[in-house]
Design a protein around this motif. Structure first.
Motif, short mmCIF file in Angstrom:
data_model
loop_
_atom_site.label_atom_id
_atom_site.label_comp_id
_atom_site.label_asym_id
_atom_site.label_seq_id
_atom_site.Cartn_x
_atom_site.Cartn_y
_atom_site.Cartn_z
N VAL A 45 40.77 42.16 49.21
CA VAL A 45 41.05 41.72 47.84
C VAL A 45 40.13 42.50 46.91
O VAL A 45 38.91 42.47 47.07
CB VAL A 45 40.81 40.21 47.67
CG1 VAL A 45 41.03 39.80 46.22
CG2 VAL A 45 41.72 39.41 48.58
N CYS A 47 39.24 42.65 43.01
CA CYS A 47 39.57 41.85 41.83
C CYS A 47 38.34 41.57 40.98
O CYS A 47 37.21 41.93 41.34
CB CYS A 47 40.20 40.51 42.27
SG CYS A 47 39.07 39.46 43.20
N THR A 48 38.56 40.92 39.86
CA THR A 48 37.48 40.47 39.00
C THR A 48 36.85 39.22 39.59
O THR A 48 37.42 38.57 40.48
CB THR A 48 38.00 40.12 37.59
OG1 THR A 48 38.93 39.03 37.72
CG2 THR A 48 38.72 41.31 36.95
N ASP A 51 39.14 36.16 39.01
CA ASP A 51 40.26 36.04 39.95
C ASP A 51 39.79 35.68 41.36
O ASP A 51 40.49 34.99 42.10
CB ASP A 51 41.07 37.33 39.98
CG ASP A 51 41.96 37.49 38.75
OD1 ASP A 51 42.12 36.49 38.01
OD2 ASP A 51 42.47 38.60 38.52
N HIS A 56 42.45 33.80 43.96
CA HIS A 56 42.27 34.29 45.34
C HIS A 56 41.43 33.35 46.20
O HIS A 56 41.06 33.72 47.32
CB HIS A 56 41.63 35.68 45.33
CG HIS A 56 42.50 36.74 44.73
ND1 HIS A 56 43.77 37.01 45.20
CD2 HIS A 56 42.30 37.60 43.70
CE1 HIS A 56 44.31 37.98 44.48
NE2 HIS A 56 43.43 38.36 43.57
#
Length: 231
Positions: A45, A47-48, A51, A56
């Protein structure tokens, strides 16, 4: 993902060239997982922080995780934009950005046509260039005025910053570029610290890596020591 420890360095690869890590990182620096000493299935993953903790959460909650924190998350320079600015100036960057819209740079035919145009030096040819199939195709994407602007930009390059860099600019200029303030950096580090606390409470963090992103130019070099120290 396969991991192998050789000469105190970690070797890494995964299956599936069209998806997952191999597609994300590219293939040049990776190894065949079947040759590594330790293999495990991971869900990747990227992502930020928001998130990661939000949408997530189901990926990591109650599981073992490997957390990689990239320092260009806190302040990010697009090295291609920075290099073009340094050698050619802000006006050149603005002109090229206006030519290379996201719709075009997502189009592989356009990028391939641009590469042919530059590599074959078609921008050096006079009006006769308009009969060349590659130029006709490029004009179909950029229009005649756009091709004229591109021609002038290519001809204006010196040996230090060759026209071939314009192809790389077209491919990379849409990547993130935001030089953060000290306050923004501190706020982001605080968000990461809070996220790590949540991860630590609801999952099993088995390893944390920090990627400084200095060599590739994505973490601004003047800010890198500050970010690294505070992180």
């Amino acid at each position: 993902i396969g991991l192998a420890f050789t000469d105190n360095r970690v070797k890494l690869n995964c299956c599936g060239a069209q998806s997952g890590c191999a597609a994300y990182w590219g293939l040049s620096n990776l190894w065949d997982p079947s040759l590594t000493e330790y293999n495990m299935i991971f869900t990747l993953v990227v992502c930020t922080v928001e998130d990661l903790i939000g949408k997530h959460r189901g990926v990591w909650e109650g599981k073992k995780i490997l957390l990689d924190i990239d320092e260009d998350y806190f302040s990010c320079a697009n090295p291609m934009v920075e290099a073009t600015k340094a050698f050619c100036g802000d006006l050149c960057v603005d002109r090229l950005k206006s030519l290379f819209t996201p719709d075009l740079t997502d189009n592989q035919r356009f990028l391939q046509g641009l590469k042919r145009y530059v590599e074959q030096g078609l921008y050096r040819v006079g009006a006769a260039r308009f009969h060349h199939p590659a130029v006709k195709e490029l004009i179909g994407f950029l229009g005649k005025d756009g091709e004229e602007t591109l021609k002038e930009e290519c001809k204006g390059r010196g040996g230090v910053y060759p026209a071939s860099e314009i192809v790389r600019f077209a491919d990379m200029h849409e990547l993130p570029h935001h030089i953060s303030s000290v306050r923004e950096i501190n706020d982001s580090i605080g968000e990461v610290a809070s996220a790590v606390s949540t991860l630590n409470e609801f999952s099993d963090i088995t390893c944390v890596t920090i990627s400084q992103s200095i060599t590739d130019g994505y973490t601004p070099s003047p800010q890198s020591p500050f970010i690294h120290r505070h992180l």
